[in-house]
Structures are given as C-alpha cells and as structure tokens.
Design a protein around this motif. Structure first.
Motif, PDB file in Angstrom:
ATOM      1  N   ASP A 246      22.980 -11.198  23.031  1.00  0.00           N
ATOM      2  CA  ASP A 246      21.808 -11.404  23.882  1.00  0.00           C
ATOM      3  C   ASP A 246      20.558 -10.856  23.202  1.00  0.00           C
ATOM      4  OD1 ASP A 246      23.095 -12.668  25.922  1.00  0.00           O
ATOM      5  OD2 ASP A 246      23.327 -10.896  27.174  1.00  0.00           O
ATOM      6  N   ASP A 247      19.446 -11.495  23.493  1.00  0.00           N
ATOM      7  CA  ASP A 247      18.165 -10.997  23.007  1.00  0.00           C
ATOM      8  C   ASP A 247      17.766  -9.788  23.843  1.00  0.00           C
ATOM      9  OD1 ASP A 247      15.667 -10.562  22.011  1.00  0.00           O
ATOM     10  OD2 ASP A 247      14.782 -12.396  22.829  1.00  0.00           O
ATOM     11  N   LEU A 248      17.672  -8.624  23.197  1.00  0.00           N
ATOM     12  CA  LEU A 248      17.334  -7.398  23.910  1.00  0.00           C
ATOM     13  C   LEU A 248      15.882  -7.005  23.709  1.00  0.00           C
ATOM     14  CD1 LEU A 248      20.579  -5.357  23.194  1.00  0.00           C
ATOM     15  CD2 LEU A 248      20.015  -6.783  25.167  1.00  0.00           C
ATOM     16  N   ASN A 249      15.034  -7.985  23.468  1.00  0.00           N
ATOM     17  CA  ASN A 249      13.603  -7.737  23.314  1.00  0.00           C
ATOM     18  C   ASN A 249      13.042  -7.238  24.641  1.00  0.00           C
ATOM     19  OD1 ASN A 249      10.874  -7.769  22.949  1.00  0.00           O
ATOM     20  ND2 ASN A 249      10.760  -9.855  22.161  1.00  0.00           N
ATOM     21  N   THR A 250      12.569  -5.998  24.664  1.00  0.00           N
ATOM     22  CA  THR A 250      12.126  -5.393  25.917  1.00  0.00           C
ATOM     23  C   THR A 250      10.840  -5.992  26.452  1.00  0.00           C
ATOM     24  OG1 THR A 250      10.984  -3.662  24.679  1.00  0.00           O
ATOM     25  CG2 THR A 250      13.217  -3.199  25.387  1.00  0.00           C
ATOM     26  N   SER A 251      10.203  -6.864  25.685  1.00  0.00           N
ATOM     27  CA  SER A 251       8.973  -7.483  26.183  1.00  0.00           C
ATOM     28  C   SER A 251       9.282  -8.634  27.137  1.00  0.00           C
ATOM     29  CB  SER A 251       8.128  -8.007  25.018  1.00  0.00           C
ATOM     30  OG  SER A 251       8.808  -9.061  24.336  1.00  0.00           O
ATOM     31  N   GLN A 252      10.545  -9.019  27.211  1.00  0.00           N
ATOM     32  CA  GLN A 252      10.925 -10.112  28.095  1.00  0.00           C
ATOM     33  C   GLN A 252      10.773  -9.694  29.555  1.00  0.00           C
ATOM     34  OE1 GLN A 252      11.877 -13.266  27.171  1.00  0.00           O
ATOM     35  NE2 GLN A 252      11.243 -12.598  25.147  1.00  0.00           N
ATOM     36  N   PRO A 253      10.323 -10.584  30.448  1.00  0.00           N
ATOM     37  CA  PRO A 253      10.227 -10.256  31.866  1.00  0.00           C
ATOM     38  C   PRO A 253      11.615 -10.057  32.453  1.00  0.00           C
ATOM     39  CG  PRO A 253       9.848 -12.597  31.521  1.00  0.00           C
ATOM     40  CD  PRO A 253       9.906 -11.968  30.175  1.00  0.00           C
ATOM     41  N   ASN A 254      11.695  -9.388  33.577  1.00  0.00           N
ATOM     42  CA  ASN A 254      12.980  -9.094  34.196  1.00  0.00           C
ATOM     43  C   ASN A 254      12.818  -9.161  35.702  1.00  0.00           C
ATOM     44  OD1 ASN A 254      15.644  -8.433  34.385  1.00  0.00           O
ATOM     45  ND2 ASN A 254      15.408  -6.290  33.821  1.00  0.00           N
ATOM     46  N   PHE A 255      13.914  -9.377  36.413  1.00  0.00           N
ATOM     47  CA  PHE A 255      13.891  -9.305  37.865  1.00  0.00           C
ATOM     48  C   PHE A 255      14.221  -7.879  38.292  1.00  0.00           C
ATOM     49  CE2 PHE A 255      18.289 -10.190  36.829  1.00  0.00           C
ATOM     50  CZ  PHE A 255      18.977  -9.362  37.698  1.00  0.00           C
ATOM     51  N   MET A 256      13.987  -7.578  39.553  1.00  0.00           N
ATOM     52  CA  MET A 256      14.255  -6.246  40.073  1.00  0.00           C
ATOM     53  C   MET A 256      15.346  -6.304  41.133  1.00  0.00           C
ATOM     54  SD  MET A 256      10.431  -4.624  40.526  1.00  0.00           S
ATOM     55  CE  MET A 256      11.165  -3.170  41.318  1.00  0.00           C
ATOM     56  N   GLU A 257      16.154  -5.235  41.204  1.00  0.00           N
ATOM     57  CA  GLU A 257      17.125  -5.090  42.285  1.00  0.00           C
ATOM     58  C   GLU A 257      16.538  -4.130  43.321  1.00  0.00           C
ATOM     59  OE1 GLU A 257      21.557  -5.770  41.149  1.00  0.00           O
ATOM     60  OE2 GLU A 257      20.767  -4.283  39.744  1.00  0.00           O
ATOM     61  N   ILE A 258      16.648  -4.498  44.589  1.00  0.00           N
ATOM     62  CA  ILE A 258      16.079  -3.693  45.661  1.00  0.00           C
ATOM     63  C   ILE A 258      17.148  -3.403  46.706  1.00  0.00           C
ATOM     64  CG2 ILE A 258      13.750  -4.586  45.327  1.00  0.00           C
ATOM     65  CD1 ILE A 258      14.251  -6.429  47.733  1.00  0.00           C
ATOM     66  N   ALA A 325      21.597 -15.844  40.328  1.00  0.00           N
ATOM     67  CA  ALA A 325      20.518 -16.723  40.795  1.00  0.00           C
ATOM     68  C   ALA A 325      19.160 -16.199  40.336  1.00  0.00           C
ATOM     69  CB  ALA A 325      20.569 -16.832  42.315  1.00  0.00           C
ATOM     70  N   ALA A 326      18.985 -14.874  40.377  1.00  0.00           N
ATOM     71  CA  ALA A 326      17.725 -14.277  39.932  1.00  0.00           C
ATOM     72  C   ALA A 326      17.487 -14.545  38.452  1.00  0.00           C
ATOM     73  CB  ALA A 326      17.742 -12.771  40.207  1.00  0.00           C
ATOM     74  N   GLU A 327      18.537 -14.445  37.659  1.00  0.00           N
ATOM     75  CA  GLU A 327      18.400 -14.714  36.228  1.00  0.00           C
ATOM     76  C   GLU A 327      18.040 -16.172  35.979  1.00  0.00           C
ATOM     77  OE1 GLU A 327      22.156 -13.321  34.774  1.00  0.00           O
ATOM     78  OE2 GLU A 327      21.367 -11.322  34.324  1.00  0.00           O
ATOM     79  N   ALA A 328      18.626 -17.073  36.771  1.00  0.00           N
ATOM     80  CA  ALA A 328      18.307 -18.496  36.625  1.00  0.00           C
ATOM     81  C   ALA A 328      16.840 -18.765  36.971  1.00  0.00           C
ATOM     82  CB  ALA A 328      19.233 -19.331  37.508  1.00  0.00           C
TER      83      ALA A 328
END
Length: 357
Positions: A246-258, A325-328
């Motif tokens: 996997d690309d572990l480039n930290t500049s990539q956007p991410n979703f949050m878990e709440i 689903a969040a990743e999609a």
C-alpha cells in the motif's frame, strides 16, 4: 538492572546476564492491547523488555474480559492502552512503557514504527494487519504476526532474513486482502478466551528469542495451532511475486472513525448524510431524516451517483463494512468531502440506537 527480578531466567544455561542485558536495551511495539496483546505485553514487561510501546485506541468493554484478563470489571469504559501501561508499570517499574492511545493508520504508522526495533502485531482486523505489514516491510523491521480464528491460532515472523538471505512478509501468504465480510472476525465468529492467551504468550516467546538470539525463531515459517486437538504444525513460507505494498504517503487524505456520542452533532447538521451499509433485514434502524440505507451488496452501484452533502457518516453492525464503504468514498471524493465511519458499529453503540428508534 534488578537481578533479583530476573534471577530465574538469568540462571538459565544459555541465557545469562548477556541475554538479559539485550532485553533491557530492546524497544518493542505491541499493536493491539486485546486478547493477543494483553498476554504478550504482560510477559514482555515481566521479562524485562526495556522500552515497551502499546498502541490501541479502543476502550475496555464487558465482552473483552473473558480473554483480556489484564483488565477488570471496574475498568470498563477506560482506555485500554492507558490502563495496560499503568498495570504493566506496577508489574515492572524498572522498564519504560509508553501508551499510544489511538489507532494506527496511514498517517502515523511509519513515524511510530520507526522508533522501535521489533513490532508484535496482535490486531484483530485485516486493514491493520496489511497496514502494519507494509510499513514494517518498507522499514525493514522484524514483524511478529499473531492471529486467532475459531479454535485455531497462527504465528509467524516476517521481514527477517533466514540463512539463505530470504525474508518474507504477510503478503507472501495472502497477497490481496479479503473482501469485506468474507472472513468473520472474533466479534462475529466468537473465540474461547484461552486461545489468544496461548498464541499471545507464544508471540512473546518469539520476541524474546529474537531479542536475545536464543533458540530458533519462526523466521519464514507459519505455525498453526489447533486448540481442540492441541496439535500444531509449521509450514514454510515462500516469497511471492504478485503483490504490491500500500502507498503509505501521509499526504493522502483519510476518513475518520467516530463514536456514537459524536453522531448528534453531525445529525443536527443539514449538510450531513447518514448511510447505513447493512443489508435490508438488519436492525435497528436510526430514526433520522438524514438516514439512508444503502446495503454494501449494492454499494458499487451507489458509487455512480453523486452525494450532495459535505459530511458523510457511514454505519454498519460492527464497524467493518462501514470502513470499507468509507475507503470507497474516499477514493471517489478525496478530501472534497468529510467522510466518517462509526467505530465499532451499532453493536458497540446499541444503547444509543435503541434510544433513537
């Protein structure tokens, strides 16, 4: 070094003060302070690992206690990594223990793991396993892999070259992550509390062997243990060629878990949509005008439509399908939307959803 504490292992023929000194200088990160992580942490702390890191963002639940016996009933609701660090410090105040009270993700994995010599992965989901595998492989850090399923457990050591110079990783066993729901986890499939205790303790033993150089570690080998028959066998792992990390480039956007306690502020926001990816027969449902049920079985079709709302909250039964689903959606919208997944799902927050029926 307090020799009285470690006397019984120091006097072992082939161990001695030299091996104990190596333990005191070692830095080990345990990922997950759950069924596998608890016994591993207890024995590593007791053995004298000098610097022990614990990363886990979960809180203690009643259903944890039959297998995570580091915790007590009075500690339900408290943060696992914080409680574990306190208790392990009481067990052995001569070592340094650091709690990382959050989940490991693409944004922090490389930075955190780079500070340690060895990583022991006791996580309970494939997303974390592949993330940790890819990070340790890229950083060339030895990875002790432990897992349980049903009545069986597995153990292996990755990213460590054998006498032939060959080093394997988790993707040599499973190149591609399984699809969501394809393989049930312990929360869905159940587990006898003693099984992760056995495998977690064996993982601690492999860690001690790696640090001190005693014995023959499970390098490029998968150990399989069957609780029902008390039988075990080992298979050799061969390097694969058909996988990518996997690309572990930290500049990539991410979703949050709440958590559910944060849902109200989102539900009150007219620019939010609450998407339930469970199948049509799964209950309970949330009574909200923002609520939509889009089963995961048809989510690919839903991805062809456009979501107008800025904030997207995804829920499911256990918080596994909602992550997928969040990743999609993240792949589709990037950082143009705020995407959230309900951690632990409706099962973890059942009281909240019952109150909102």
């Amino acid at each position: 070094m307090e020799n009285g504490r470690y006397h019984r292992q120091i006097i072992l023929n082939g161990f001695g003060k030299a091996a104990q000194a190596k333990l005191s200088e070692a830095k080990v990160l345990v990922i997950g302070a759950g069924g596998l992580g608890c016994p591993a942490l207890q024995y590593l702390a007791a053995a004298g690992i000098g610097y022990l890191g614990i990363i886990d963002g979960d809180h203690i639940e009643l259903s944890n206690l039959h297998r995570q016996i580091l915790y007590s009933t009075a500690e339900i609701g408290m943060q696992k990594s914080v409680v574990a660090a306190k208790k392990l410090t009481e067990l052995n105040p001569e070592i340094e223990i650091v709690a990382h009270p959050f989940d490991i993700d693409k944004q922090n994995v490389l930075e955190i793991i780079s500070d340690y010599d060895i990583v022991l992965d006791g996580s309970d989901n494939f997303k974390t396993r592949y993330l940790v595998n890819d990070a340790t492989a890229q950083l060339k850090k030895p990875l002790i892999f432990a897992a349980v399923s049903g009545f069986e457990g597995q153990l292996a050591i990755f990213n460590l070259a054998d006498n032939n110079g060959t080093a394997t990783n988790y993707r040599d066993l499973f190149p591609i992550p399984p699809s969501v729901g394809e393989i049930p986890n312990c929360e869905e499939n159940g587990v006898l509390g003693v099984l992760p205790g056995i495998i977690g303790t064996m993982a601690a033993a492999e860690c001690i062997k790696l640090v001190t150089g005693i014995g023959k570690p499970l390098t490029n080998t998968l150990l399989h243990y069957n609780l029902l028959t008390n039988e075990q066998y080992a298979i050799e792992i061969s390097p694969g060629t058909d996988y990518t990390f996997d690309d572990l480039n930290t500049s990539q956007p991410n979703f949050m878990e709440i958590g559910a306690e944060e849902l109200d502020q989102f539900i009150a926001n007219p620019s939010a949509i609450l998407i339930d990816v469970r199948e049509v027969n799964e209950v309970p449902q949330l009574n909200s005008k923002l609520y939509q049920k889009i089963p995961m079985s048809g989510f690919d079709t839903y991805l062809t439509t456009e979501i107008e709302q800025k904030n997207i909250i995804l829920i499911c039964q256990h918080g596994i399908r909602s992550v997928a689903a969040a990743e999609a959606l993240l792949d589709k919208y990037g950082n143009t939307k705020n995407i959230y997944s309900l951690k632990g799902g409706i099962v973890k927050w059942r009281n909240y959803f019952t109150a909102h029926e």
